[in-house]
Each structure stands twice: as structure tokens, then as C-alpha cells.
Scaffold this active site. Structure first.
Site, PDB file in Angstrom:
ATOM      1  N   MET A 291     -12.271   4.468  -1.399  1.00  0.00           N
ATOM      2  CA  MET A 291     -12.951   4.794  -0.137  1.00  0.00           C
ATOM      3  C   MET A 291     -13.602   6.158  -0.326  1.00  0.00           C
ATOM      4  O   MET A 291     -13.130   7.178   0.182  1.00  0.00           O
ATOM      5  CB  MET A 291     -11.925   4.824   1.011  1.00  0.00           C
ATOM      6  CG  MET A 291     -11.540   3.453   1.507  1.00  0.00           C
ATOM      7  SD  MET A 291      -9.971   3.469   2.399  1.00  0.00           S
ATOM      8  CE  MET A 291      -8.838   3.391   1.023  1.00  0.00           C
TER       9      MET A 291
ATOM     10  N   HIS B  95      -1.192  -1.368  -4.354  1.00  0.00           N
ATOM     11  CA  HIS B  95      -2.466  -0.993  -3.734  1.00  0.00           C
ATOM     12  C   HIS B  95      -2.520   0.534  -3.562  1.00  0.00           C
ATOM     13  O   HIS B  95      -1.655   1.128  -2.924  1.00  0.00           O
ATOM     14  CB  HIS B  95      -2.591  -1.692  -2.378  1.00  0.00           C
ATOM     15  CG  HIS B  95      -3.916  -1.530  -1.721  1.00  0.00           C
ATOM     16  ND1 HIS B  95      -5.025  -2.282  -2.056  1.00  0.00           N
ATOM     17  CD2 HIS B  95      -4.331  -0.689  -0.743  1.00  0.00           C
ATOM     18  CE1 HIS B  95      -6.047  -1.921  -1.314  1.00  0.00           C
ATOM     19  NE2 HIS B  95      -5.656  -0.947  -0.505  1.00  0.00           N
TER      20      HIS B  95
ATOM     21  N   ASP C 207      -6.873  -6.276   4.094  1.00  0.00           N
ATOM     22  CA  ASP C 207      -6.212  -4.972   4.078  1.00  0.00           C
ATOM     23  C   ASP C 207      -6.269  -4.318   5.453  1.00  0.00           C
ATOM     24  O   ASP C 207      -7.353  -4.056   5.972  1.00  0.00           O
ATOM     25  CB  ASP C 207      -6.942  -4.094   3.042  1.00  0.00           C
ATOM     26  CG  ASP C 207      -6.364  -2.705   2.892  1.00  0.00           C
ATOM     27  OD1 ASP C 207      -5.277  -2.438   3.437  1.00  0.00           O
ATOM     28  OD2 ASP C 207      -6.999  -1.892   2.202  1.00  0.00           O
TER      29      ASP C 207
ATOM     30  N   HIS D 210      -8.386   1.053  -4.463  1.00  0.00           N
ATOM     31  CA  HIS D 210      -9.370   0.839  -3.395  1.00  0.00           C
ATOM     32  C   HIS D 210     -10.087   2.163  -3.171  1.00  0.00           C
ATOM     33  O   HIS D 210      -9.519   3.095  -2.614  1.00  0.00           O
ATOM     34  CB  HIS D 210      -8.586   0.365  -2.149  1.00  0.00           C
ATOM     35  CG  HIS D 210      -9.399   0.265  -0.903  1.00  0.00           C
ATOM     36  ND1 HIS D 210      -8.827   0.064   0.332  1.00  0.00           N
ATOM     37  CD2 HIS D 210     -10.740   0.325  -0.688  1.00  0.00           C
ATOM     38  CE1 HIS D 210      -9.768   0.008   1.253  1.00  0.00           C
ATOM     39  NE2 HIS D 210     -10.938   0.175   0.666  1.00  0.00           N
TER      40      HIS D 210
ATOM     41  N   MET E  63     -11.701  -5.594   4.973  1.00  0.00           N
ATOM     42  CA  MET E  63     -10.910  -4.650   5.772  1.00  0.00           C
ATOM     43  C   MET E  63     -10.635  -5.262   7.143  1.00  0.00           C
ATOM     44  O   MET E  63     -11.553  -5.742   7.809  1.00  0.00           O
ATOM     45  CB  MET E  63     -11.652  -3.323   5.950  1.00  0.00           C
ATOM     46  CG  MET E  63     -11.788  -2.480   4.694  1.00  0.00           C
ATOM     47  SD  MET E  63     -10.241  -2.160   3.834  1.00  0.00           S
ATOM     48  CE  MET E  63      -9.302  -1.277   5.090  1.00  0.00           C
TER      49      MET E  63
ATOM     50  N   ASP F 289      -4.798   3.595  -2.223  1.00  0.00           N
ATOM     51  CA  ASP F 289      -5.930   3.940  -1.365  1.00  0.00           C
ATOM     52  C   ASP F 289      -6.472   5.318  -1.735  1.00  0.00           C
ATOM     53  O   ASP F 289      -5.853   6.340  -1.447  1.00  0.00           O
ATOM     54  CB  ASP F 289      -5.469   3.972   0.099  1.00  0.00           C
ATOM     55  CG  ASP F 289      -5.269   2.574   0.648  1.00  0.00           C
ATOM     56  OD1 ASP F 289      -6.179   1.744   0.483  1.00  0.00           O
ATOM     57  OD2 ASP F 289      -4.197   2.316   1.230  1.00  0.00           O
TER      58      ASP F 289
ATOM     59  N   SER G  92       0.850  -1.189   0.000  1.00  0.00           N
ATOM     60  CA  SER G  92       0.000   0.000   0.000  1.00  0.00           C
ATOM     61  C   SER G  92       0.884   1.236   0.000  1.00  0.00           C
ATOM     62  O   SER G  92       1.567   1.538   0.980  1.00  0.00           O
ATOM     63  CB  SER G  92      -0.890  -0.002   1.249  1.00  0.00           C
ATOM     64  OG  SER G  92      -1.531   1.256   1.355  1.00  0.00           O
TER      65      SER G  92
ATOM     66  N   MET H 209      -8.980   8.106  -0.977  1.00  0.00           N
ATOM     67  CA  MET H 209      -9.842   8.570   0.126  1.00  0.00           C
ATOM     68  C   MET H 209     -10.338   9.972  -0.200  1.00  0.00           C
ATOM     69  O   MET H 209      -9.575  10.800  -0.697  1.00  0.00           O
ATOM     70  CB  MET H 209      -9.038   8.600   1.426  1.00  0.00           C
ATOM     71  CG  MET H 209      -8.405   7.259   1.771  1.00  0.00           C
ATOM     72  SD  MET H 209      -7.602   7.301   3.367  1.00  0.00           S
ATOM     73  CE  MET H 209      -6.884   5.652   3.449  1.00  0.00           C
TER      74      MET H 209
END
Ligand code: DX5
Ligand code: ZN
Length: 225
Positions: free
Chosen positions: A66, A31, A173, A64, A135, A33, A6, A35
Site C-alpha cells: 500500500m 499477509h 482482505d 501487500h 479490498m 501489510d 495479517s 504502508m
């Protein structure tokens, strides 16, 4: 065992070097993230950043999302070069439609479940998923402590996928590192995301290789039982 570093836990001022570390450690996925400061309190990688990452690496980008509104952002992230895309089921009003759009966009489609979200939320779409991301921390930040109760959820999901004869992969994760990757692999997880455990290590490349070795060994031990 696939390892997905990540990059949120890497040096954000030097993402090119972070990608080099991923390459040198043999990362299966990178990965990313995303957000939005709304679904989760933190704010991270926008579309131009994902475009830049895709230009710089041939490792598949595991994006991913979010975000509160995946419906609005999805196509832009696909166009930016995301090759694996997962949406949080808690934010997906029309999960079925979103998964179709991910596959139509040429990417592998994933659904993400927060620790407290039950497996029932993906039961009806299991056959239309390429992976389920469980998660093992509440999303928002790297470096949080692993929540062990998610292991049981992974075991139940593994049984369900296998009993249906599906090829859906399980990704986990949050808070994964050398101390718990054995249990994670034994629970039937196929892909481990690791942020701080890799980028906080003195030698991230070696750490990545160690994680894969222990993960592979534990997975083999599980399947020979
Ligand atoms: C948490 C993110 C994770 C996180 C993993 O919201 O989805 O991907 O970056 O980092 P570690 O491995 O440090 O928990
Ligand atoms: Zn993540």
C-alpha cells in the site's frame, strides 16, 4: 480455502511469536501489510522487517504494497524475500510492467483493488496475474468493518476468471471473520486474509483452523451447486 493471517493485527513487539502462531494454525500465507504513510495514512513494515520475517519462517510471505510508488520499492521487497507481491492498481502507473517485474523476481504477481475501484482496472491484465486481491475495507488499518458490497464484485470476478479458463486466484482482505467467511467463500474467494479475527481471538490457532474449516465447507457447497 487458504488462510492468510495479517500480522499487522498481531503483537508487533513479538513478531517471532506471531509467526509461530501462523505455523501452528497451518497458515497458507503470512499477509504483510506494507504502508507508506502516503498512499494510506498509516506506516508499517519496511524492507528490513520483511527480510527478518523471511529468515524466520518458511511460510510464503504475501506482501501487500500500500505505497504510492511501487515502481521504486518493488525490487527491494522482492529481494527481501517476498514470494507473493501485490500492488494497488490505484498507485500503479505502469501495472503491466510492474506485474512482469514481480514474476521476473520469482514471486507470484497480484493486483489489489480498493472497494470502489472497478474490476475493469484489471481486465486487460487478467491473463498476467496470479491473483487479484479485493479490498473489503478501505486500506490503512486492521479492525475495520467489512463492506458487503464487495461480495458482488468477487462473484463477477469469479465468473470472468472461470469463463476465460484462467487459474487466477481471488484473495479478499479486510474485516473477515467467523461471521462472514461463509459468504466470502460462497462468492468464490480462494484466499481469506484475517487480522483481528485471528489475533484478537482468545486462541488464535484454533480460530485459524475454524476459519479454514468453515471456508472449505462453504467452498465445497458452492462448487457442488
Ligand atoms: C487493511 C489491511 C488488512 C488488515 C486486515 O489496510 O490491508 O490486511 O490488516 O485486518 P482485519 O482482518 O482486522 O480487517
Ligand atoms: Zn492487506
Amino acid at each position: 480455502m487458504k488462510i492468510a493471517p495479517s500480522i499487522l493485527a498481531g503483537d508487533l513487539a513479538d513478531l517471532a511469536s506471531v509467526l509461530d502462531v501462523c505455523r501452528d494454525g497451518g497458515a497458507d500465507l503470512v499477509h504483510v501489510d506494507v504502508m507508506d504513510g502516503h498512499f494510506v495514512p498509516n506506516l508499517t513494515f519496511g524492507i528490513p522487517v520483511v527480510e527478518a520475517l523471511a529468515r524466520r519462517t518458511s511460510i510464503p510471505l504475501d506482501v501487500h504494497l500500500m505505497v504510492s510508488n511501487p515502481d521504486r520499492l518493488l525490487d527491494d521487497y522482492l529481494a527481501a524475500g517476498a514470494t507473493w507481491v501485490s500492488v494497488q492498481v490505484e498507485a500503479a502507473v505502469h501495472l503491466d510492467r510492474l506485474l512482469d517485474r514481480i514474476r521476473q523476481g520469482g514471486a507470484r504477481a497480484g493486483a489489489v483493488l480498493n472497494p470502489a475501484t472497478p474490476l475493469a482496472s484489471v481486465e486487460e491484465v487478467l491473463g498476467r496475474l496470479d491473483y487479484v486481491l479485493l479490498m473489503s475495507v478501505n486500506p490503512g488499518f486492521a479492525g475495520q468493518a467489512f463492506l458487503p458490497y464487495v461480495l458482488d464484485k468477487a462473484r463477477r470476478l469469479r465468473l470472468r476468471i472461470d469463463s476465460l479458463g484462467l487459474q487466477v486466484e481471488i484473495e479478499m482482505d479486510g474485516g473477515i471473520g467467523p461471521d462472514n467467511i461463509t459468504e466470502v467463500a460462497e462468492a468464490g474467494v480462494d484466499i481469506c486474509v484475517a487480522g483481528s479475527a485471528i489475533f484478537g481471538a482468545a486462541d488464535p490457532v484454533t480460530r485459524m483452523q475454524e476459519l479454514r474449516k468453515v471456508g472449505d465447507w462453504s467452498k465445497r457447497a458452492r462448487s457442488s451447486r
